[in-house]
Design an enzyme around this catalytic site. Structure first.
Site, PDB file in Angstrom:
ATOM      1  N   LYS A 105      -3.264  12.538 -17.086  1.00 41.29           N
ATOM      2  CA  LYS A 105      -3.314  13.412 -18.269  1.00 41.29           C
ATOM      3  C   LYS A 105      -2.024  13.290 -19.084  1.00 41.29           C
ATOM      4  O   LYS A 105      -1.705  12.221 -19.534  1.00 41.29           O
ATOM      5  CB  LYS A 105      -3.590  14.847 -17.824  1.00 41.29           C
ATOM      6  CG  LYS A 105      -4.626  14.987 -16.713  1.00 41.29           C
ATOM      7  CD  LYS A 105      -5.987  14.440 -17.084  1.00 41.29           C
ATOM      8  CE  LYS A 105      -6.960  14.666 -15.931  1.00 41.29           C
ATOM      9  NZ  LYS A 105      -8.143  13.841 -15.998  1.00 41.29           N
TER      10      LYS A 105
ATOM     11  N   ARG B 286       0.829  -1.203   0.000  1.00 40.17           N
ATOM     12  CA  ARG B 286       0.000   0.000   0.000  1.00 40.17           C
ATOM     13  C   ARG B 286       0.867   1.258   0.000  1.00 40.17           C
ATOM     14  O   ARG B 286       0.507   2.268  -0.583  1.00 40.17           O
ATOM     15  CB  ARG B 286      -0.985   0.028   1.177  1.00 40.17           C
ATOM     16  CG  ARG B 286      -2.046   1.114   0.967  1.00 40.17           C
ATOM     17  CD  ARG B 286      -3.083   1.305   2.082  1.00 40.17           C
ATOM     18  NE  ARG B 286      -3.491   0.087   2.708  1.00 40.17           N
ATOM     19  CZ  ARG B 286      -3.075  -0.312   3.926  1.00 40.17           C
ATOM     20  NH1 ARG B 286      -2.256   0.448   4.627  1.00 40.17           N
ATOM     21  NH2 ARG B 286      -3.487  -1.437   4.433  1.00 40.17           N
TER      22      ARG B 286
HETATM   23  C1  4LM Z   1     -10.808  17.138 -16.549  1.00 43.09           C
HETATM   24  N1  4LM Z   1      -9.418  16.716 -14.641  1.00 43.09           N
HETATM   25  O1  4LM Z   1     -10.572  18.336 -16.377  1.00 43.09           O
HETATM   26  P1  4LM Z   1      -7.806  12.547 -11.583  1.00 43.09           P
HETATM   27  N2  4LM Z   1      -6.076  18.307 -11.293  1.00 43.09           N
HETATM   28  C2  4LM Z   1      -6.444  18.809 -12.485  1.00 43.09           C
HETATM   29  C3  4LM Z   1      -7.367  18.115 -13.280  1.00 43.09           C
HETATM   30  O2  4LM Z   1      -7.703  18.636 -14.462  1.00 43.09           O
HETATM   31  C4  4LM Z   1      -7.907  16.898 -12.805  1.00 43.09           C
HETATM   32  C5  4LM Z   1      -7.501  16.418 -11.554  1.00 43.09           C
HETATM   33  C6  4LM Z   1      -6.568  17.140 -10.830  1.00 43.09           C
HETATM   34  C7  4LM Z   1     -10.385  16.194 -15.487  1.00 43.09           C
HETATM   35  C8  4LM Z   1     -10.942  14.961 -15.276  1.00 43.09           C
HETATM   36  C9  4LM Z   1     -12.173  14.453 -15.851  1.00 43.09           C
HETATM   37  C10 4LM Z   1      -5.888  20.109 -12.944  1.00 43.09           C
HETATM   38  C11 4LM Z   1      -8.896  16.175 -13.583  1.00 43.09           C
HETATM   39  C12 4LM Z   1      -8.009  15.128 -10.986  1.00 43.09           C
HETATM   40  O3  4LM Z   1      -8.883  12.544 -12.592  1.00 43.09           O
HETATM   41  O4  4LM Z   1      -8.264  12.195 -10.210  1.00 43.09           O
HETATM   42  O5  4LM Z   1      -6.580  11.763 -11.999  1.00 43.09           O
HETATM   43  O6  4LM Z   1      -7.254  14.081 -11.494  1.00 43.09           O
HETATM   44  O7  4LM Z   1     -11.332  16.716 -17.580  1.00 43.09           O
END
Ligand code: 4LM
Length: 402
Positions: free
Chosen positions: A215, A65
């Site tokens: 991303k 973990r």
């Molecule tokens: C979106 N974004 O924008 P996880 N920080 C930033 C983000 O854009 C995102 C996250 C954290 C999108 C998801 C559907 C600047 C997410 C959150 O999705 O938990 O890996 O990251 O389209």
């Protein structure tokens, strides 16, 4: 090139480190590609050795973990690329943000949050944390004076994204970090949109960097992951508390491996994303149907000087509004063909989404109005296809929608 496990690899360039840092094939039977350690637990040499490892008196792996050799290599690599001392891999970007905040904050503390962030980040700060006695204050941090107006000596964390999701507002990392430091607060920057290939917040005075590695870092739309980078003692605290028992948001070794595969091409991908996004931004800006467009590398971008100072390229995201408002924006989305209607970003595929009804629907209509999130805004994550094909598709959809 021999990349040593413990040598000073920072003398090498960005892509060289993204490909080699921290791995010596001779330590793994000569395997060019680092192995994936698919194990949940580790054998102790003796009962006493196990106890010593639990007490932190002996190095080694105890349970999956909190630590795994495949994650450890990824952590070393991202720490090197961000210019930080240490890093921690987590299951998602939200896992990285929440594990960090649960570790740093207690009831009675204050946080200052920039007012436009990813919708679920906004929910965590404005709905989640206050339930546990944390006072969260929103501010438009594109003007550092707004931080001066809300920060107090109880402020523990100043959190923002730059460029910010979804409208690409750029925040001056050095100016904000200087004010935060003067009040004893930590500056935490979400560097998801730029990645360390284009921007390294720690070099501008930030204390911690978080990522959705889902991303651009992964880069292929086939995994979810989060990362934290910063001083070794803070990262250790987040591993011991935020990851181990506050969230349990562990990244799978397979996903850690895939992110390392993505990192190998990060620098060249970010250059291509940026080049294509700039071409598309310039073309869109001249189109009769466009009311406004936001792309950090354009001359008409509001925080152009700050962007040029702290970034080395504009990145793959742009946001725009059509003269016909939300109706025209949704029609545009329904007329693209090559471009895919989907949330997320940073993939090889170009993705389009509508923040007000999708990624930022966790802001109420009143909150969106208050924080300048227009209902007509369309967000485009420019992928790696041939830009001429994208321009044809986008141009056709614009003509059909207006
Ligand atoms: C979106 N974004 O924008 P996880 N920080 C930033 C983000 O854009 C995102 C996250 C954290 C999108 C998801 C559907 C600047 C997410 C959150 O999705 O938990 O890996 O990251 O389209």
């Amino acid at each position: 090139m021999a990349a040593t496990k413990d040598g000073d690899n920072r003398k090498f360039g960005f892509s060289t480190r993204a490909i080699h840092h921290g791995y010596d094939p001779s330590s793994e039977h000569g395997a060019l590609t680092p192995p994936i350690f698919m194990t949940s637990t580790y054998a102790f040499e003796s009962a006493e050795a196990g106890g010593e490892m639990f007490r932190g008196e002996r190095p080694g792996y105890v349970y999956g973990r909190t630590r795994n050799p495949t994650q450890a290599l990824l952590e070393e690599r991202i720490a090197s690329l961000e210019g930080g001392e240490a890093a921690l891999a987590l299951a998602t970007g939200m896992g990285a943000i929440t594990a960090t905040m649960w570790t740093l904050l207690s009831a009675g503390d204050q946080v200052v949050l920039d007012h436009t962030v990813y919708g679920n980040t906004f929910s965590f700060f404005t709905h989640g944390l206050p339930r546990f006695g944390v006072d969260v204050r929103l501010a438009d941090l594109t003007d550092p004076a707004n931080l001066e107006a809300v920060i107090t000596d109880k402020t523990k964390v100043v959190f923002f994204e730059t460029p910010a999701n979804p409208n690409l507002r750029v925040i001056d990392i050095a100016a904000i970090a200087a004010i935060a430091r003067a009040h004893g607060a930590l500056t935490v920057v979400d560097n998801t949109f730029s990645t360390p290939a284009l921007q390294r917040p720690l070099a501008h005075g930030a204390d911690l960097v978080v990522h959705s590695a889902t991303k651009f870092l992964g880069g292929h739309g086939d995994l979810l992951a989060g990362l934290l980078v910063g001083p070794a003692d803070t990262v250790h605290q987040v591993r011991q508390h935020g990851l181990r028992y506050l969230t349990g948001a562990t990244l799978s070794p397979m996903a850690a491996f895939l992110i390392m595969r993505g990192l190998k091409t990060l620098e060249i991908r970010m250059a291509r994303h940026s080049e294509s996004a700039m071409r598309i931004a310039d073309t869109l800006a001249g189109h009769r149907a466009i009311a406004s467009l936001s792309y950090p590398w354009r001359e008409d971008f509001a925080q152009r000087d700050v962007a040029r100072r702290q970034m080395s390229g504009g990145g793959g995201l742009l946001a725009f509004e059509l003269k016909g408002g939300m109706t025209a924006g949704l029609a545009f989305m329904n007329h693209v063909d090559l471009v895919t209607r989907a949330v997320s970003l940073g993939d090889s595929e170009t993705l389009v989404q509508h923040p007000a009804s999708m990624t930022h629907s966790s802001y109420s209509a009143e909150e969106r109005a208050e924080h300048g999130l227009s209902d007509g805004l369309v967000r485009l994550s420019v992928g790696l296809e041939n830009v001429e094909d994208l321009l044809d598709d986008i141009g056709g959809a614009l003509d059909a929608a207006t």
